[in-house]
Design a protein around this motif. Structure first.
Motif, PDB file in Angstrom:
ATOM      1  N   TRP A 117       0.847  -1.191   0.000  1.00  0.00           N
ATOM      2  CA  TRP A 117       0.000   0.000   0.000  1.00  0.00           C
ATOM      3  C   TRP A 117       0.884   1.243   0.000  1.00  0.00           C
ATOM      4  CZ3 TRP A 117      -1.651   4.672   1.532  1.00  0.00           C
ATOM      5  CH2 TRP A 117      -2.949   5.056   1.192  1.00  0.00           C
ATOM      6  N   ALA A 169       0.816   6.114   4.343  1.00  0.00           N
ATOM      7  CA  ALA A 169      -0.344   7.002   4.476  1.00  0.00           C
ATOM      8  C   ALA A 169       0.017   8.100   5.467  1.00  0.00           C
ATOM      9  CB  ALA A 169      -1.558   6.224   4.964  1.00  0.00           C
ATOM     10  N   ASP A 194      -6.839  11.140   7.272  1.00  0.00           N
ATOM     11  CA  ASP A 194      -7.661  10.889   6.076  1.00  0.00           C
ATOM     12  C   ASP A 194      -7.053   9.779   5.222  1.00  0.00           C
ATOM     13  OD1 ASP A 194      -9.497  12.796   6.854  1.00  0.00           O
ATOM     14  OD2 ASP A 194      -8.648  14.376   5.592  1.00  0.00           O
ATOM     15  N   GLU A 195      -5.743   9.854   4.964  1.00  0.00           N
ATOM     16  CA  GLU A 195      -5.088   8.801   4.178  1.00  0.00           C
ATOM     17  C   GLU A 195      -5.061   7.477   4.935  1.00  0.00           C
ATOM     18  OE1 GLU A 195      -1.266   9.609   2.430  1.00  0.00           O
ATOM     19  OE2 GLU A 195      -1.986  11.424   1.447  1.00  0.00           O
ATOM     20  N   GLY A 213      -7.266   6.492   7.048  1.00  0.00           N
ATOM     21  CA  GLY A 213      -8.634   5.988   6.909  1.00  0.00           C
ATOM     22  C   GLY A 213      -8.849   5.310   5.571  1.00  0.00           C
ATOM     23  N   GLN A 214      -8.303   5.882   4.499  1.00  0.00           N
ATOM     24  CA  GLN A 214      -8.416   5.266   3.174  1.00  0.00           C
ATOM     25  C   GLN A 214      -7.657   3.937   3.142  1.00  0.00           C
ATOM     26  OE1 GLN A 214     -10.304   6.292   0.355  1.00  0.00           O
ATOM     27  NE2 GLN A 214      -9.817   4.151  -0.030  1.00  0.00           N
ATOM     28  N   MET A 215      -6.443   3.921   3.735  1.00  0.00           N
ATOM     29  CA  MET A 215      -5.670   2.686   3.781  1.00  0.00           C
ATOM     30  C   MET A 215      -6.448   1.596   4.513  1.00  0.00           C
ATOM     31  SD  MET A 215      -2.077   1.897   5.776  1.00  0.00           S
ATOM     32  CE  MET A 215      -1.018   2.779   4.655  1.00  0.00           C
ATOM     33  N   ALA A 273      -9.644   1.387   5.004  1.00  0.00           N
ATOM     34  CA  ALA A 273     -10.818   1.012   4.208  1.00  0.00           C
ATOM     35  C   ALA A 273     -10.411   0.061   3.086  1.00  0.00           C
ATOM     36  CB  ALA A 273     -11.501   2.256   3.633  1.00  0.00           C
ATOM     37  N   ASP A 274      -9.297   0.370   2.416  1.00  0.00           N
ATOM     38  CA  ASP A 274      -8.808  -0.507   1.351  1.00  0.00           C
ATOM     39  C   ASP A 274      -8.464  -1.892   1.903  1.00  0.00           C
ATOM     40  OD1 ASP A 274      -9.069   1.579  -0.443  1.00  0.00           O
ATOM     41  OD2 ASP A 274      -6.916   2.027  -0.522  1.00  0.00           O
ATOM     42  N   SER A 295     -11.576  -3.886   3.185  1.00  0.00           N
ATOM     43  CA  SER A 295     -12.466  -4.406   2.146  1.00  0.00           C
ATOM     44  C   SER A 295     -12.022  -5.776   1.642  1.00  0.00           C
ATOM     45  CB  SER A 295     -12.541  -3.419   0.971  1.00  0.00           C
ATOM     46  OG  SER A 295     -11.321  -3.405   0.244  1.00  0.00           O
TER      47      SER A 295
END
Length: 159
Positions: A51, A54, A58-59, A61-63, A65-66, A69
């Motif tokens: 990945w 981050a 915010d980043e 959180g995106q990491m 989430a990725d 998932s």
């Protein structure tokens, strides 16, 4: 990163790290009902293999989430974590995981060369995770074997 203003003990750092692992296992919701990101400083940095780095919540959180998932569930065996304290703000934590990834199930030690063992390096001050580097094999289901001749031999011998 922010300057440290609040002294923390190793036991406080350990409690925050345990809350992090338990929160991750609960799908990102803390025992208080807050999201996992509430454990992190606003300007934190988190690195995960494949990945990258981050920067900021915010980043991160995106990491998360990725990564999240790709999992149906994950369990960090918190009863067997090995904490190594630096005498400062850095804590190394070795541990084991098991779970169900979209590519299949995994458990540390099954097989011995497979995923499930990790080492995380935390920097913690002011009751927040400032920096986290996560070291592990992200091939949870053990599918990346053709590129490693010793694994290809072992798997063909088992067939």
């Amino acid at each position: 990163m922010t300057l440290s203003t609040q002294t923390m003990t190793d036991e406080q750092r350990k409690a925050l790290i345990l809350e992090y692992f338990n929160t991750f296992d609960r799908g990102g919701i803390r025992s208080t009902g807050e999201p996992i990101l509430s454990l992190f400083a606003d300007d934190c940095m988190v690195w995960f293999p494949k990945w990258g780095l981050a920067k900021g919540v915010d980043e991160v959180g995106q990491m998360f989430a990725d990564l999240g998932s790709t999992f149906e569930w994950i369990d960090h065996t918190t009863s067997h974590l090995n904490f190594v304290f630096s005498g400062g703000t850095t804590v190394a934590v070795e541990g084991l995981t098991r779970g169900r990834h979209r590519d299949g199930d995994w458990q540390a030690g099954r097989p011995q060369w497979g995923a499930g063992r990790f080492c995380n390096i935390f920097e913690i001050w002011d009751m927040k995770i400032q920096r986290l580097h996560i070291y592990l094999d992200p091939d949870y289901a053990g599918r990346d074997t053709d590129r490693y001749p010793w694994l290809a031999r072992e798997l063909s011998a088992a067939r």
